[in-house]
Design a protein around this motif. Sequence first.
Motif, PDB file in Angstrom:
ATOM      1  N   LYS A 119      34.244  32.307  37.993  1.00  0.00           N
ATOM      2  CA  LYS A 119      34.248  33.325  39.184  1.00  0.00           C
ATOM      3  C   LYS A 119      35.109  34.394  38.837  1.00  0.00           C
ATOM      4  CE  LYS A 119      35.493  33.174  43.770  1.00  0.00           C
ATOM      5  NZ  LYS A 119      36.644  32.744  44.759  1.00  0.00           N
TER       6      LYS A 119
ATOM      7  N   MET B  19      33.752  36.672  36.364  1.00  0.00           N
ATOM      8  CA  MET B  19      32.709  37.437  37.050  1.00  0.00           C
ATOM      9  C   MET B  19      33.196  38.747  37.802  1.00  0.00           C
ATOM     10  SD  MET B  19      29.440  35.150  37.909  1.00  0.00           S
ATOM     11  CE  MET B  19      30.051  33.630  38.623  1.00  0.00           C
ATOM     12  N   SER B  20      34.240  38.406  38.435  1.00  0.00           N
ATOM     13  CA  SER B  20      34.936  39.339  39.030  1.00  0.00           C
ATOM     14  C   SER B  20      35.507  40.569  38.205  1.00  0.00           C
ATOM     15  CB  SER B  20      36.118  38.900  39.998  1.00  0.00           C
ATOM     16  OG  SER B  20      36.808  39.445  40.572  1.00  0.00           O
TER      17      SER B  20
ATOM     18  N   ARG C  39      32.619  42.570  37.191  1.00  0.00           N
ATOM     19  CA  ARG C  39      32.100  43.572  38.142  1.00  0.00           C
ATOM     20  C   ARG C  39      32.634  45.017  37.851  1.00  0.00           C
ATOM     21  NH1 ARG C  39      33.378  40.377  43.028  1.00  0.00           N
ATOM     22  NH2 ARG C  39      32.841  42.293  44.135  1.00  0.00           N
TER      23      ARG C  39
ATOM     24  N   THR D 160      26.484  43.380  43.645  1.00  0.00           N
ATOM     25  CA  THR D 160      27.177  42.434  42.780  1.00  0.00           C
ATOM     26  C   THR D 160      28.302  41.469  43.264  1.00  0.00           C
ATOM     27  OG1 THR D 160      28.703  44.306  42.491  1.00  0.00           O
ATOM     28  CG2 THR D 160      27.011  44.162  40.573  1.00  0.00           C
ATOM     29  N   ASN D 161      28.464  41.655  44.348  1.00  0.00           N
ATOM     30  CA  ASN D 161      29.606  40.811  45.068  1.00  0.00           C
ATOM     31  C   ASN D 161      28.682  39.636  45.765  1.00  0.00           C
ATOM     32  OD1 ASN D 161      31.802  39.917  46.412  1.00  0.00           O
ATOM     33  ND2 ASN D 161      31.010  40.627  48.246  1.00  0.00           N
TER      34      ASN D 161
ATOM     35  N   SER E 175      27.440  37.393  42.692  1.00  0.00           N
ATOM     36  CA  SER E 175      28.449  36.604  42.319  1.00  0.00           C
ATOM     37  C   SER E 175      28.980  35.345  43.153  1.00  0.00           C
ATOM     38  CB  SER E 175      30.028  37.542  42.225  1.00  0.00           C
ATOM     39  OG  SER E 175      30.987  36.800  41.897  1.00  0.00           O
TER      40      SER E 175
ATOM     41  N   VAL F 181      27.984  31.648  41.746  1.00  0.00           N
ATOM     42  CA  VAL F 181      29.294  30.391  41.979  1.00  0.00           C
ATOM     43  C   VAL F 181      28.776  29.156  42.818  1.00  0.00           C
ATOM     44  CG1 VAL F 181      31.714  30.047  42.878  1.00  0.00           C
ATOM     45  CG2 VAL F 181      30.895  32.230  41.551  1.00  0.00           C
TER      46      VAL F 181
ATOM     47  N   GLY G 277      23.090  38.003  39.531  1.00  0.00           N
ATOM     48  CA  GLY G 277      24.012  36.935  39.349  1.00  0.00           C
ATOM     49  C   GLY G 277      23.633  36.323  37.980  1.00  0.00           C
TER      50      GLY G 277
ATOM     51  N   LEU H 111      25.585  38.313  35.445  1.00  0.00           N
ATOM     52  CA  LEU H 111      26.872  38.088  35.357  1.00  0.00           C
ATOM     53  C   LEU H 111      27.508  36.590  34.956  1.00  0.00           C
ATOM     54  CD1 LEU H 111      27.922  39.104  39.180  1.00  0.00           C
ATOM     55  CD2 LEU H 111      28.823  39.798  37.339  1.00  0.00           C
ATOM     56  N   ALA H 112      26.589  35.707  35.374  1.00  0.00           N
ATOM     57  CA  ALA H 112      27.084  34.421  34.774  1.00  0.00           C
ATOM     58  C   ALA H 112      26.729  34.094  33.499  1.00  0.00           C
ATOM     59  CB  ALA H 112      26.009  33.272  35.548  1.00  0.00           C
TER      60      ALA H 112
ATOM     61  N   ALA I 291      29.584  35.780  31.754  1.00  0.00           N
ATOM     62  CA  ALA I 291      30.635  34.980  31.951  1.00  0.00           C
ATOM     63  C   ALA I 291      30.996  33.672  31.383  1.00  0.00           C
ATOM     64  CB  ALA I 291      31.029  34.805  33.687  1.00  0.00           C
TER      65      ALA I 291
END
Lengths: 412, 1147
Positions: free
Chosen positions: A346, A349-350, A353, A396-397, A400, A404, B997, B1000-1001, B1004
């Motif tokens: 997380k 990812m933050s 962003r 994006t928020n 994310s 998660v 998502g 991002l994932a 990550a």
Amino acid sequence: MIKILHTADLHLDSPLKSLALKDERLRDQVQTATRTVFKRLVQFGIDEGVSALLIAGDLFDGKERSAKTAAFLVSELDRLREAGIPVFYIKGNHDAENPVAGAFELPANVHVFDGRGGKVQLADEDIWIHGVSFRDRHAPESLLPKYDPPVAGAINIGMMHTSLSGAFGHDPYAPCTISELLDHGFDYWALGHVHKREIHSSNPWVVMPGMPQGRDVGEAGPKSATLLKIEGSQIKIEEVSVAPVEFRLSRCDVSDVSDDDDLRRCIRAHLRSEATATNSDAAIIRLRMVGQTERAWQIRRDADVWEETIRDLAEETGCLWVEQVELEVAVGSEEQGSADAVSELKDIMSELRGEEGFRASVKQELDHIISLLPPDRRQVLVPDEAASEKLLEEITNQASISMVALMKGAAK
Amino acid sequence: MMRLRRLGLEFFGHFTDKWMDFGERPDGASDFHLIYGSNEAGKTTVMEGYLRLLYGFRHIEPYDFKHMRPNLKVSAALMFGDEMREFSRLPGRKNNLVDQSGTPLPETALQGALSGLTIDDYRKLFCLDDATIEEGGDEIANSKGEIGRLLFSAAAGVGDLSEVLDAVDGRAADLYKKGGSKSAFAQLKRKLDDVSAQIRETDISVSVYRQRKQASDDSEAAENDVRTRRRDMLKEQARLQAITKALPMSAQITELERDLAPLQHFPVDLDIDPEELVELSKRRVLLEAERTRLKDLIEEKTKECNAIAPQPEMVQILKRLQDLRELRARCGTAATDLSRRQSQRDDVIEDMKRSLVEIGLTGTDAPEKFVFDLTHLRELENKFQAVSEADAALRTAEEEQRNALEVLGVAEKNLGELPAVAEDGQDLRKILDFHDAPHVAAEANKAAEALRHAQRSAGAALSQLTIDGQCFESVPELPLSPEEASTLARSFESAQSSVTGAEDDLAQAEEAAEQLAARIDALLDSGAFISDEESIASRRERDRLWSEHLGDLSQPSAATFETAMRVDDEKNAARLNQTKELAEVRQLKVALAEANSKSEAKKVGLERASGRLSDLQSKLKGHLSAVGMKAGLSAGGFADWVRRGDSARAQAISAENEKIAAAPVLDAAELLRNKLAGVLNAPEARLDVLVSLASKAAADREKMQIELRAAQKTVDDAKTEHQKRTGKAAEVAKTRDAVKIAWSKAQESAFGDAGRVIPLPQAFEIFREMREQNEKLLGLQRQIAGMENDQKALDEALVPLIAGDPLLNNISATDAFDALVSKAEGAAKSDAIRAGLRDEIDDAESKLQVAQSALDDVDAEVRNSAAIFHATIPTSTVEELREAVLRGRHAIEAREEIVSLSSELCSLVGAQTRLEAEATLQGQSLSEVQASASEVERDLAGLEADLTTAIENRTRAKSDLDAITGDADVATLVARRQTIELEMENLIRKFLDLRVGHMLADEAIRRYRDAHRSGMMKSAEAAFTELTNGAYRGLTTQIDGANEILVAIQSSDGAAKQAHAMSKGTRFQLYLALRAAAYEQMAANGTVLPFFCDDVFETFDEDRTRAACGLMRRIGLTGQAVYLTHHRHVVDIAKEVCGDEVRIHEI
């Protein structure tokens, strides 16, 4: 006793805007709700034996220009004509820009005030109706000077379409202040334009009735028209709710729920109270689940399932329809920073962003997808670059948080 | 770091006030705890209780079966670094975490230490049980060895995040796919296009409305105009048409009036139908013709009737003949059949005779004598059969009797051949049983072995006592117990150490004193230094001279004093300058005094320690001499020897005890041995050999006795059987004789003498055939007799009927019968014809009367009808009447037409009277009027066409306008379009949520793996090597295309092995190793929490369990490891592997 029905902002044939209308059953029940509400108002007028119907502007919607709308209107006004009920109508900003309004010949019982204004005496009664229509879609100046002074010894009702003092960031529409209206000496100001009901004064009356039918969740809450009861020189008013459907924005606190059954119970109880509070035949509800709970990740992970469950629970009430479920749930201890891998992900990812390269990739994806939408929607969604940036941030928020939730949920 | 110090299950599960103390964290050793308890002891409850403390009780609590939920309570003392804090968890929705005093604490009091882990996270990362390890092992086997994923999964403790990503990707593709036509977005797009197209088709704009409204108004006006013109033209046309019709009508009326003039005296009303008169005329003609025909018929038939004579007697005969007709028919058939039947009868009789000859009965005239009825024949056969069966039964019985005799002989022979069993003087079996020989032998062996072992141990222990060549025959009396000896040794050691320490201390003290003295000297020897003594001496000198001077008060004493004073002042001034050195010297002197004192004290201590050591040495010497040992053995050596001596004494006692215990067993064994040795005559043999021999001999003897008894039983059984068979044979012979006598009697009765020659049993078949032939014969005889009777009856019946007819008397009865029938039938026929003619005549006469009556009626009707006409008009006949009627009707019609035409004429020209009408028509010419009408008609045709067009135009325009209704179809479609657009927007948002998502994932996870892999890999490798007990010595990766494959290196051959090729147990170990590595990683990141294992070593063999215990110990070095088991062997292995580093808790 003389009764007069006062309404405004019907926006005939302006469609309801809600995802809940995907459901055919609801669609069958509430489609063309603006027509239904007008029909009901007409029927109410006939049943109650009102002496007049006042329409304080925006009978039409600026965008909807079908001749069928006018044909419908004529047929309904004709019913009032047959019942001997006169109609007084001033044009609002939407009517002024809508060509439909002038194209049809309205029945003889309808008096349309023109832009110069004027007054009409209610047949056999000592009641005078004053009104001034919008000539154009913009009316930056006050229309008040165009109104005649009150007729002495009679009841004077003024019809005006106005944004009053207006709201910051909105164009002024026939601006004037409440005190100016009060000073004019009329007994009742039948206003229109603002969609939310408000009684600005009760002696004399200054009444913004609000629209009788909300069209989206932005126009949430119960909607109504106003019934005047005149006895001698006394005027009393009542609300008349005839909307087939109302929009409700609702927050359901799910803090401290310990398991799925608990959560279900909590939502069911909440929906029941919403159903009880609903005035209309049906309500379209946007439910926002809020609160701190250990089950936040599971709720987010199973958002689809919960949304479906909530729809079922809403259906149990017999009058609620869910258009959207928004999640604002969080794990209480989340802010303290967690040590597991998903929490680390997380954090990564933050960081991502905020990285320019990553944002550029997402922006490209976003632009492509937005271009697929119909132009109208596109214009509403991203009118300018700033809106596009805001949307990117929002997406994006949200993405994310969703990821998660899915990853946290994967092993649970 | 958080550690469990104490855990209290006060009211939880089946526990009540159960506390477990995990103690202090050991310094430099593992914090590994093993909780052992039998099944159902509550090991898992311990772990769950701990988790409840951390996270609270569950909404539906499975551990409230003993204590009700409101009473549940768990408590613990937790260490946070060096700080210990106590917590209790209570039920209740809020404020359920309290401290020692019961004060509610916020959840954050624990959450901080838990690094924000939820209970699920905790279970996943810090608790292992069968299920998770099973799943983990399988995951490794199925994950194709993708390294990043494996290590990452283990670290995260989640199944497989790539599956999450794949699922997200799949869901996104369902929503939208570039260029795809099946995605949800594509479908919505199609719907939107459809709805938009429908709106375009259906909607009508305001401008179109205006156009249509105008068109409608125009077309309506045009139509009205055409209609007006057409209406005017039609009026003119109607007027002209009326005149055209009226002119000939006027002429017609005039003509009719002219025709009517001669018919004035005909009646005004007439209700006679001329057609009825025609019918009347026709009827009269027909009636007259009928009357004539009937008269002629009556005459003709009367003549015919008179010509036929009646014959009543022949009719009577015919009735009699009818009765005999059946008999006549039978006689006719018999005439041909009789002779044939007689011939058949004779043939049957001959056949029967021939059959009898076949069985030897020649010359028999009455074969029916040998026809028997079926029952009799069956009885005979049964009796004959019984004789045969009795013979066979007798033969069988005799055979069985012989066989039984043979069996008896064999059995007696076998019995005779068996040897006789000798009667022993002493029965071995009795001895063995009486003494319980096998048990005694086994016990004796065991006792002897135990005794030997005890004696060997005692001997070995005794030999351990040998020291410095000094041996002991027996264990000497020990002056001290081993504990006392140990204490002595420890005291000795301590005393020696004290002496050494005291010596060292003394040396150090003396050295320190010397150093201090040297330093003082050095300072004092530094030259100009004025010591305290010197200073004091100088002051004393000054003070003395001052005293003297006070006594003297002279110049010299003053001078002397002054000098001394100056010296003292100088010294003081100098001393002021040397204050630092002075202070140091003073300090050093104090220190020196202390050092000297310390040195003295150390000397005393040394003397005391030496004294104590000396005492101990004399004590040791005394003890050594007491057991006769040479002096010189150290106290430690002596303590060891005493311990060995004590052990040897214990062994000796044990050997003696063993001897006493074994004595009765060995005595009993010897007694038994002697007995058996005597019987078996083997005096030297061992007891077990004797028992074995005796058992075998006893068994052989028993076997022999069993065989003898079995042979005797066989002989007895055979004898019984033979006697039974002999009796049975005699019985059967008796039966056979009785049957034979019965048969002889029956044979005699049936056949008499002939019985002797008849061959049996073949003859039974001939008798059955005879019986059938006889049936046939009887039938034929019945038929022949019937035919002959019929002939006779017919002859007798005909005699009275043909008496008077000679012709008939001379022919056969049947012919005569037929001739007579023919004659009688002729007579009957003539009678019938005559009767028919009579009937016809009667009928014709009746009809004739009817016809005449009808003729009279017709004439009367004509006369009645004619009465209405004027006398001058002829009406005497039907024809005349009809003519009058026709003319009368014509007159009436002419009058009516004149009235009708006049009325119509008035109507046409719009006149009130005929005269007025005629006046209107006056001067009009039909041709001119017709010409005008034609002209008007042409104009009208044009107008009609115009009107049709106008109507069409108006209808079309109206229809177009009416199509604009207030219906809601467009509004509905617009609403639908709105909803679809919203759906598209919503879908786009969902797609973006998934797509972004995923982006991002994916990134990550990649970064996370890169960051953690090397550390994880190293830790996992170490743990895996340890866990497999060195069978694998490392983990590494191999690149395979886009994947990195995790492989383990085998220690034996260095071969690389992928996870899926490992055994299930090894995969589990790999998983465990990865989890241990993850633990280390988390610890490195600052999260150290107690780690629980709930009996996960089920599938491990002993070596691996040992290694796993090592692994838990390893986790205990970093954090706190708690292992729960119900296997005692795991406890033993853990102790063996970890020694003092594992703490065992039993529940």
